[in-house]
Write a protein that holds these residues in place. Structure first.
Motif, PDB file in Angstrom:
ATOM      1  N   TRP A 158       0.830  -1.209   0.000  1.00  0.00           N
ATOM      2  CA  TRP A 158       0.000   0.000   0.000  1.00  0.00           C
ATOM      3  C   TRP A 158       0.865   1.261   0.000  1.00  0.00           C
ATOM      4  O   TRP A 158       0.531   2.249  -0.633  1.00  0.00           O
ATOM      5  N   ARG A 159       2.016   1.220   0.673  1.00  0.00           N
ATOM      6  CA  ARG A 159       2.913   2.380   0.655  1.00  0.00           C
ATOM      7  C   ARG A 159       3.344   2.702  -0.778  1.00  0.00           C
ATOM      8  O   ARG A 159       3.340   3.851  -1.199  1.00  0.00           O
ATOM      9  N   ASP A 160       3.702   1.668  -1.551  1.00  0.00           N
ATOM     10  CA  ASP A 160       4.130   1.896  -2.934  1.00  0.00           C
ATOM     11  C   ASP A 160       2.979   2.431  -3.787  1.00  0.00           C
ATOM     12  O   ASP A 160       3.170   3.326  -4.615  1.00  0.00           O
ATOM     13  N   ILE A 161       1.804   1.848  -3.566  1.00  0.00           N
ATOM     14  CA  ILE A 161       0.631   2.318  -4.326  1.00  0.00           C
ATOM     15  C   ILE A 161       0.310   3.760  -3.938  1.00  0.00           C
ATOM     16  O   ILE A 161       0.002   4.600  -4.795  1.00  0.00           O
TER      17      ILE A 161
ATOM     18  N   SER B 169       1.920   4.511 -18.107  1.00  0.00           N
ATOM     19  CA  SER B 169       2.088   3.161 -18.661  1.00  0.00           C
ATOM     20  C   SER B 169       2.393   2.147 -17.549  1.00  0.00           C
ATOM     21  O   SER B 169       2.031   0.988 -17.650  1.00  0.00           O
ATOM     22  N   LYS B 170       3.040   2.597 -16.487  1.00  0.00           N
ATOM     23  CA  LYS B 170       3.389   1.681 -15.393  1.00  0.00           C
ATOM     24  C   LYS B 170       2.297   1.586 -14.335  1.00  0.00           C
ATOM     25  O   LYS B 170       2.308   0.690 -13.500  1.00  0.00           O
ATOM     26  N   ASN B 171       1.380   2.536 -14.322  1.00  0.00           N
ATOM     27  CA  ASN B 171       0.326   2.544 -13.295  1.00  0.00           C
ATOM     28  C   ASN B 171      -1.026   2.833 -13.948  1.00  0.00           C
ATOM     29  O   ASN B 171      -1.811   3.617 -13.434  1.00  0.00           O
ATOM     30  N   VAL B 211      -9.277   6.431  -4.699  1.00  0.00           N
ATOM     31  CA  VAL B 211      -9.647   5.395  -5.693  1.00  0.00           C
ATOM     32  C   VAL B 211      -8.697   4.200  -5.579  1.00  0.00           C
ATOM     33  O   VAL B 211      -9.127   3.041  -5.599  1.00  0.00           O
ATOM     34  N   SER B 212      -7.400   4.493  -5.426  1.00  0.00           N
ATOM     35  CA  SER B 212      -6.411   3.409  -5.318  1.00  0.00           C
ATOM     36  C   SER B 212      -6.695   2.549  -4.091  1.00  0.00           C
ATOM     37  O   SER B 212      -6.564   1.326  -4.127  1.00  0.00           O
ATOM     38  N   ARG B 213      -7.074   3.201  -2.999  1.00  0.00           N
ATOM     39  CA  ARG B 213      -7.352   2.472  -1.753  1.00  0.00           C
ATOM     40  C   ARG B 213      -8.517   1.501  -1.963  1.00  0.00           C
ATOM     41  O   ARG B 213      -8.436   0.342  -1.548  1.00  0.00           O
ATOM     42  N   ILE B 214      -9.562   2.003  -2.632  1.00  0.00           N
ATOM     43  CA  ILE B 214     -10.729   1.142  -2.892  1.00  0.00           C
ATOM     44  C   ILE B 214     -10.306  -0.039  -3.779  1.00  0.00           C
ATOM     45  O   ILE B 214     -10.624  -1.200  -3.499  1.00  0.00           O
ATOM     46  N   MET B 215      -9.542   0.274  -4.850  1.00  0.00           N
ATOM     47  CA  MET B 215      -9.099  -0.785  -5.771  1.00  0.00           C
ATOM     48  C   MET B 215      -8.192  -1.788  -5.066  1.00  0.00           C
ATOM     49  O   MET B 215      -8.269  -2.989  -5.286  1.00  0.00           O
ATOM     50  N   LYS B 218     -10.124  -4.062  -2.886  1.00  0.00           N
ATOM     51  CA  LYS B 218     -10.873  -5.039  -3.670  1.00  0.00           C
ATOM     52  C   LYS B 218      -9.939  -6.019  -4.393  1.00  0.00           C
ATOM     53  O   LYS B 218     -10.393  -6.848  -5.186  1.00  0.00           O
ATOM     54  N   GLY B 219      -8.645  -5.850  -4.199  1.00  0.00           N
ATOM     55  CA  GLY B 219      -7.676  -6.770  -4.790  1.00  0.00           C
ATOM     56  C   GLY B 219      -7.359  -6.490  -6.251  1.00  0.00           C
ATOM     57  O   GLY B 219      -6.756  -7.305  -6.950  1.00  0.00           O
ATOM     58  N   LEU B 220      -7.738  -5.298  -6.727  1.00  0.00           N
ATOM     59  CA  LEU B 220      -7.505  -4.977  -8.135  1.00  0.00           C
ATOM     60  C   LEU B 220      -6.083  -4.498  -8.412  1.00  0.00           C
ATOM     61  O   LEU B 220      -5.646  -4.436  -9.555  1.00  0.00           O
ATOM     62  N   LEU B 221      -5.356  -4.131  -7.372  1.00  0.00           N
ATOM     63  CA  LEU B 221      -3.984  -3.636  -7.578  1.00  0.00           C
ATOM     64  C   LEU B 221      -2.942  -4.554  -6.950  1.00  0.00           C
ATOM     65  O   LEU B 221      -1.755  -4.347  -7.141  1.00  0.00           O
ATOM     66  N   ALA B 222      -3.397  -5.537  -6.232  1.00  0.00           N
ATOM     67  CA  ALA B 222      -2.468  -6.338  -5.431  1.00  0.00           C
ATOM     68  C   ALA B 222      -1.488  -7.136  -6.275  1.00  0.00           C
ATOM     69  O   ALA B 222      -0.313  -7.212  -5.953  1.00  0.00           O
ATOM     70  N   GLU B 223      -1.966  -7.690  -7.406  1.00  0.00           N
ATOM     71  CA  GLU B 223      -1.155  -8.628  -8.184  1.00  0.00           C
ATOM     72  C   GLU B 223       0.180  -8.014  -8.620  1.00  0.00           C
ATOM     73  O   GLU B 223       1.242  -8.546  -8.356  1.00  0.00           O
ATOM     74  N   LYS B 224       0.082  -6.789  -9.214  1.00  0.00           N
ATOM     75  CA  LYS B 224       1.276  -6.151  -9.736  1.00  0.00           C
ATOM     76  C   LYS B 224       2.280  -5.855  -8.613  1.00  0.00           C
ATOM     77  O   LYS B 224       3.464  -6.113  -8.726  1.00  0.00           O
ATOM     78  N   ASN B 225       1.722  -5.332  -7.511  1.00  0.00           N
ATOM     79  CA  ASN B 225       2.603  -4.960  -6.413  1.00  0.00           C
ATOM     80  C   ASN B 225       3.201  -6.149  -5.684  1.00  0.00           C
ATOM     81  O   ASN B 225       4.301  -6.076  -5.163  1.00  0.00           O
TER      82      ASN B 225
END
Lengths: 260, 233
Positions: A158-161, B169-171, B211-215, B218-225
């Motif tokens: 989450w810090r990176d995001i 492109s990266k985010n 928006v990022s927090r919500i995503m 919901k697991g929509l951003l977890a994979e990449k990170n």
């Protein structure tokens, strides 16, 4: 001593202050370089960082000179030189100077020669009004940094995001700003397309650089891609403007280049 | 025994000393001019000027500190808020150099790279402006050529077009919502222009974080990170 906005003594004081500001930059640079050596950061990466920063800075710095010229017609040369070398920007300084002059019943660019009292008043309004950032960073900067560190300790992902969201948020605001006059296109103002097409030109050049980088494996392209794309976009503005026309209020457009 | 300060702690101590000293120097300048030219400020003009300018600038200044400090790093922040030109020069410069270096902005290496980048950019800017001031008379006809003016007018679109490609492109998942929101706002509201974009930066940043927090939840951003985290390990 008879006052003039271009008096040599004002030049001298401004030069000394700018030397002090540069000393701060040199101090932090040396401190960072020593630390980089201590923790064995690759020399090559540091050299690249320095070179990229030099190349990147050239075009925006030249646009600041244009801003100095713009303000020098009303305020002389040393004051805009000083204000645009430290803290300020054309939009900030113009508004501050205008508000100070308006308080004295005058107008910026009216051609009236300033006396010492008026000059000092303008300088005080400019200086005091813009000090919030430099005074606040020592007060809350450390807390903000600690907040980021504790955020990272709790949840690294989450810090990176969070950090990426800050970058993307800033970039999105400026991309939106590129479209701020876009509604004029609907009433025939084709000039409003110029910033949009410049942005696209620069973006396309960046993509080409990325493509070249992956095809040729030339890593050096990474260091030059942004300045190349930026200068290409700026160069494209020349034919695009002559084709699509210019904004009716030319002064407002000049201010855009020097914002913050 | 006195505990030795870490690099970051030392940066904060030195930064505070430098920034307060420079603030003092900046305030001393008008005072010196008053003494040298035997002048007093126009108090009425000063108060009116400050009332018209200070509240807005200080509000923007506070917002800028909160928004930019986490991006600039400690050393970069102390320097940037003294040398100025943050969003059109120092911050993009640091972001680009950091991106090419491969270090994360929240690591110590990232802090060092960001500080070096902003310091170098500040020094180069000062040198270029000094050259510009020395050559102001011969340069004026060249830089004020009507043919070149559109290029300088379009610095920000050119800068953020290229920078946008790198970061979007990266985010791209994170970028969709704020870009759409900002486009709608800037196109629909005429009051949003070059003078108000600075205020919109924190608005956009807060919206993007939300928006990022919500995503993320919901697991929509977890994979990449998660992938990034594995790579780091």
């Amino acid at each position: 001593m008879e006052f003039s906005v271009n008096h040599w003594i004002i030049y001298l004081i401004v030069a000394l202050i700018i030397c002090a500001v540069t000393a701060q930059a040199v101090f932090f640079m040396i401190r960072a370089l020593k630390r980089a050596k201590k923790i064995n950061m690759p020399k090559e990466k540091i050299k690249k960082a320095i070179l990229s920063s030099v190349i990147f800075t050239i075009a925006p710095a030249i646009s600041i000179i244009v801003c100095v010229m713009t303000l020098s017609h009303s305020l002389g040369i040393p004051l805009p030189w000083y204000r645009l070398s430290v803290v300020g920007s054309l939009s900030y300084e113009t508004i501050a100077a205008q508000n100070a002059l308006s308080g004295m019943g005058m107008t910026l660019g009216s051609g009236t020669a300033l006396n010492a009292s008026q000059f000092v008043t303008i300088l005080l309004v400019m200086t005091i009004s813009i000090m919030a950032g430099m005074l606040l960073v020592p007060l809350i900067g450390k807390k903000l940094q600690k907040g980021m560190i504790s955020l990272g300790n709790k949840d690294k992902n989450w810090r990176d995001i969070f950090q990426n969201s800050l970058f993307i948020g800033m970039i999105s605001a400026f991309l939106g700003f590129v479209f701020c006059d876009f509604s004029a296109v609907f009433s025939g103002g084709t000039w409003a397309l110029v910033p949009v097409l410049v942005m696209l030109s620069s973006a396309v050049m960046m993509l080409i650089c990325g493509l070249l980088r992956s095809i040729t494996k030339w890593r050096w392209i990474n260091d030059y891609a942004l300045p190349i794309s930026m200068i290409f976009g700026m160069a494209m503005a020349i034919p695009l403007t002559s084709w699509l026309g210019t904004m009716p209020v030319a002064q407002a457009v000049t201010a855009v280049a020097c914002l913050f | 025994m006195k505990k030795e300060r870490t690099y970051l702690e030392q940066v904060h101590v030195d930064g505070a000393i430098w920034n307060y000293t420079m603030a003092g120097v900046f305030l001393l300048f008008p005072l010196i001019l008053c003494i040298l030219f035997n002048a007093v400020p126009d108090w009425n003009g000063l108060i009116k000027g400050l009332i018209a300018t200070l509240p807005m600038y200080w509000a923007v200044g506070i917002i800028e500190v909160i928004t930019y400090v986490p991006m600039l790093g400690a050393g970069g922040s102390y320097l940037s808020f003294v040398t100025g030109n943050i969003s059109n020069l120092k911050l993009p410069c640091a972001l680009e150099v950091l991106e090419n270096s491969g270090y994360k902005s929240n690591s110590e290496e990232g802090e060092i790279i960001s500080t070096i980048s902003i310091a170098v950019s500040s020094i180069v800017t000062v040198i270029i402006i000094v050259i510009g001031v020395i050559l102001l008379v011969p340069l004026e006809p060249v830089l004020n050529t009507p043919a070149l003016q559109p290029a300088f007018d379009q610095l920000l679109p050119a800068l953020f077009g290229a920078l946008g490609v790198v970061f979007i492109s990266k985010n791209w998942k994170i970028a969709i919502a704020p870009i759409i929101l900002m486009l709608i706002l800037f196109i629909a509201i005429p009051a949003l222009n070059s003078g108000t974009v600075g205020i919109m930066v924190p608005v956009s940043a807060l919206f993007t974080i939300g928006v990022s927090r919500i995503m993320y939840k919901k697991g929509l951003l977890a994979e990449k990170n998660n992938k990034e985290t594995k790579t780091e390990e």
